[in-house]
Design an enzyme around this catalytic site. Sequence first.
Site, PDB file in Angstrom:
ATOM      1  N   GLY A 217       0.801  -1.389  -0.136  1.00  0.00           N
ATOM      2  CA  GLY A 217      -0.077   0.017   0.056  1.00  0.00           C
ATOM      3  C   GLY A 217       0.855   1.175  -0.027  1.00  0.00           C
ATOM      4  O   GLY A 217       0.455   2.426  -0.381  1.00  0.00           O
TER       5      GLY A 217
ATOM      6  N   PHE B 100       3.167   1.834  -1.854  1.00  0.00           N
ATOM      7  CA  PHE B 100       3.360   2.205  -3.428  1.00  0.00           C
ATOM      8  C   PHE B 100       2.011   1.730  -3.939  1.00  0.00           C
ATOM      9  O   PHE B 100       2.016   0.797  -4.763  1.00  0.00           O
ATOM     10  CB  PHE B 100       4.404   2.005  -3.917  1.00  0.00           C
TER      11      PHE B 100
ATOM     12  N   LYS C   8       2.420  -0.266 -13.311  1.00  0.00           N
ATOM     13  CA  LYS C   8       2.463   1.193 -12.515  1.00  0.00           C
ATOM     14  C   LYS C   8       1.124   1.840 -13.164  1.00  0.00           C
ATOM     15  O   LYS C   8       0.782   2.038 -14.301  1.00  0.00           O
ATOM     16  CB  LYS C   8       3.541   1.893 -12.906  1.00  0.00           C
TER      17      LYS C   8
ATOM     18  N   GLU D 230       8.026  -5.662 -17.193  1.00  0.00           N
ATOM     19  CA  GLU D 230       8.515  -6.792 -16.941  1.00  0.00           C
ATOM     20  C   GLU D 230       8.655  -7.258 -15.359  1.00  0.00           C
ATOM     21  O   GLU D 230       9.019  -5.984 -14.639  1.00  0.00           O
ATOM     22  CB  GLU D 230      10.024  -7.216 -17.571  1.00  0.00           C
TER      23      GLU D 230
ATOM     24  N   HIS E 128      11.168  -8.346 -12.860  1.00  0.00           N
ATOM     25  CA  HIS E 128      12.522  -8.380 -12.796  1.00  0.00           C
ATOM     26  C   HIS E 128      12.588  -9.319 -11.566  1.00  0.00           C
ATOM     27  O   HIS E 128      12.568  -8.556 -10.477  1.00  0.00           O
ATOM     28  CB  HIS E 128      13.356  -7.591 -12.973  1.00  0.00           C
ATOM     29  N   GLY E 129      13.230 -10.484 -11.517  1.00  0.00           N
ATOM     30  CA  GLY E 129      13.228 -11.229  -9.962  1.00  0.00           C
ATOM     31  C   GLY E 129      12.053 -11.405  -9.584  1.00  0.00           C
ATOM     32  O   GLY E 129      10.916 -11.694 -10.289  1.00  0.00           O
TER      33      GLY E 129
ATOM     34  N   MET F  93      12.319  -7.352  -5.750  1.00  0.00           N
ATOM     35  CA  MET F  93      12.997  -6.927  -4.754  1.00  0.00           C
ATOM     36  C   MET F  93      13.815  -5.554  -5.290  1.00  0.00           C
ATOM     37  O   MET F  93      14.356  -5.575  -6.464  1.00  0.00           O
ATOM     38  CB  MET F  93      13.954  -7.606  -4.278  1.00  0.00           C
TER      39      MET F  93
ATOM     40  N   ASP G 136      16.476  10.550 -10.696  1.00  0.00           N
ATOM     41  CA  ASP G 136      15.893  10.019  -9.386  1.00  0.00           C
ATOM     42  C   ASP G 136      16.538   8.680  -9.176  1.00  0.00           C
ATOM     43  O   ASP G 136      15.910   7.711  -8.805  1.00  0.00           O
ATOM     44  CB  ASP G 136      14.324   9.863  -9.617  1.00  0.00           C
TER      45      ASP G 136
ATOM     46  N   ASP H 255      11.420   3.666 -13.116  1.00  0.00           N
ATOM     47  CA  ASP H 255      11.076   4.744 -12.626  1.00  0.00           C
ATOM     48  C   ASP H 255      11.558   6.130 -13.339  1.00  0.00           C
ATOM     49  O   ASP H 255      12.601   6.672 -12.712  1.00  0.00           O
ATOM     50  CB  ASP H 255      11.086   5.150 -10.893  1.00  0.00           C
TER      51      ASP H 255
HETATM   52  P1  ADP Z   1       7.181   5.968  -8.060  1.00  0.00           P
HETATM   53  O1  ADP Z   1       7.477   6.832  -9.154  1.00  0.00           O
HETATM   54  O2  ADP Z   1       5.890   6.290  -7.113  1.00  0.00           O
HETATM   55  O3  ADP Z   1       8.340   5.968  -7.028  1.00  0.00           O
HETATM   56  P2  ADP Z   1       8.563   3.561  -8.980  1.00  0.00           P
HETATM   57  O4  ADP Z   1       8.030   3.321 -10.578  1.00  0.00           O
HETATM   58  O5  ADP Z   1       9.529   3.674  -8.613  1.00  0.00           O
HETATM   59  O6  ADP Z   1       7.030   4.365  -8.466  1.00  0.00           O
HETATM   60  O7  ADP Z   1       7.778   2.267  -8.416  1.00  0.00           O
HETATM   61  C1  ADP Z   1       7.380   1.911  -6.906  1.00  0.00           C
HETATM   62  C2  ADP Z   1       8.047   1.075  -6.323  1.00  0.00           C
HETATM   63  O8  ADP Z   1       7.524  -0.181  -6.786  1.00  0.00           O
HETATM   64  C3  ADP Z   1       9.850   0.630  -6.660  1.00  0.00           C
HETATM   65  O9  ADP Z   1      10.314   1.562  -5.588  1.00  0.00           O
HETATM   66  C4  ADP Z   1       9.900  -0.729  -6.679  1.00  0.00           C
HETATM   67  O10 ADP Z   1       9.954  -1.194  -5.380  1.00  0.00           O
HETATM   68  C5  ADP Z   1       8.411  -1.421  -7.148  1.00  0.00           C
HETATM   69  N1  ADP Z   1       8.474  -1.522  -8.697  1.00  0.00           N
HETATM   70  C6  ADP Z   1       8.077  -0.576  -9.590  1.00  0.00           C
HETATM   71  N2  ADP Z   1       8.551  -1.000 -10.937  1.00  0.00           N
HETATM   72  C7  ADP Z   1       8.979  -2.538 -10.572  1.00  0.00           C
HETATM   73  C8  ADP Z   1       9.335  -3.562 -11.631  1.00  0.00           C
HETATM   74  N3  ADP Z   1       9.166  -3.315 -12.844  1.00  0.00           N
HETATM   75  N4  ADP Z   1       9.401  -4.624 -10.929  1.00  0.00           N
HETATM   76  C9  ADP Z   1       9.634  -4.786  -9.633  1.00  0.00           C
HETATM   77  N5  ADP Z   1       9.298  -3.840  -8.991  1.00  0.00           N
HETATM   78  C10 ADP Z   1       9.093  -2.499  -9.182  1.00  0.00           C
HETATM   79 MG    MG Z   2      10.317   5.413  -7.368  1.00  0.00          MG
HETATM   80 MG    MG Z   3       8.914   8.177  -9.717  1.00  0.00          MG
END
Ligand code: ADP
Ligand code: MG
Ligand code: MG
Length: 328
Positions: free
Chosen positions: A35, A37, A55, A112, A114-115, A118, A158, A176
């Site tokens: 939650g 994120f 996302k 995708e 990935h893993g 994490m 970022d 991101d």
């Molecule tokens: P924000 O812009 O809100 O920071 P992010 O794109 O960084 O959003 O995504 C938030 C979190 O979600 C990341 O810090 C990561 O932990 C997880 N996350 C985002 N995209 C992926 C992905 N493709 N695979 C695995 N985890 C992801």
């Molecule tokens: Mg982020």
């Molecule tokens: Mg961001």
Amino acid sequence: SSRGASSITQESCKEVEATKDYESKYETLESIGKGAFGFVKLARQKQTGDHVVVKFIRRSKVLKDCWAEDATLGLVPLEVSLLAKLKHPNIVTMIDYFKGGSEDELDQLVMEKHGSGMDLFEFIDRSPNLDEALASYIFRQVVSAVSYLHSLDILHRDIKDENIIMNEQFQVKLIDFGSAAFMKPGKFSEYALISIHRYSGPELEMWSLGVTLYTLVFGENPFYDIEETINCVMSLPFDVSQDLTEVLEWLLCPLPEHRATIGDMEGDPWVQQPFNLNDYTWKDVLPNFEFHGNTAADNREDTPDVKKRLCSSSSSFGGHDDGCRDDN
Ligand code: ADP
Ligand code: MG
Ligand code: MG
């Protein structure tokens, strides 16, 4: 929570409204990060059963400098337009994209998985058994991604542990692109940006790489308060090799003109030191960790050694005042 609080908004509690096209192709599963994120979720491709990461982007939250007119996708968040074109082993791959139609319909950016999802924040928070060779292996992959971006005049803006995801083979990918921008007009002009008023240089990005490397090696932030950040008082919690000390000092050099460039990092003997993946197993590096379905921030709240994160790697030095908000 010690994570960047950018995504914790009132809105992330609201029910997500996805597009019909997305709903017909994917089944949305649990949130990544309990939650915190709310707008990043796991999903399953209905036909193949493949797991993906989605996302959800609220169009009304994307700032005016962060839009692009994409030849195939139309008017989309720059984040989407960039990911659609970027192709690099250390940058997350975009699989699908659905544009929200009405006011309260969200965009879906399908990536995708990935893993097990994490990110480097969680990895570091679990106090991994890292030696310098493994740290260099992780770091050089980020350097490779950033070098690719800089060669296209793109700044990620970022770079931090939360925006780097890792699999069980210690392969990392940058995610991101919500704050990304161009260094200068020119290359990639087909993006036809709607309005980019200012172009910033790559020096801040190198600073962020320094903070990320420091955090990876020492498990804590290099600077604890604003004053330390401004004065760049860097102290190392424990001794590391001379080469690594020099890399950290070079990246976290207060004078931007003396700071290491991405090319410097690509040619650096510590960054590129010999590394044999066969010497490492996930279990040895993270002995007390077992993967389970949901991931990323699962145990964030009850992790004992919550790191102090007063200065995020990118916001320290007051860099990205012209960037996009992070709360999509
Ligand atoms: P924000 O812009 O809100 O920071 P992010 O794109 O960084 O959003 O995504 C938030 C979190 O979600 C990341 O810090 C990561 O932990 C997880 N996350 C985002 N995209 C992926 C992905 N493709 N695979 C695995 N985890 C992801
Ligand atoms: Mg982020
Ligand atoms: Mg961001």
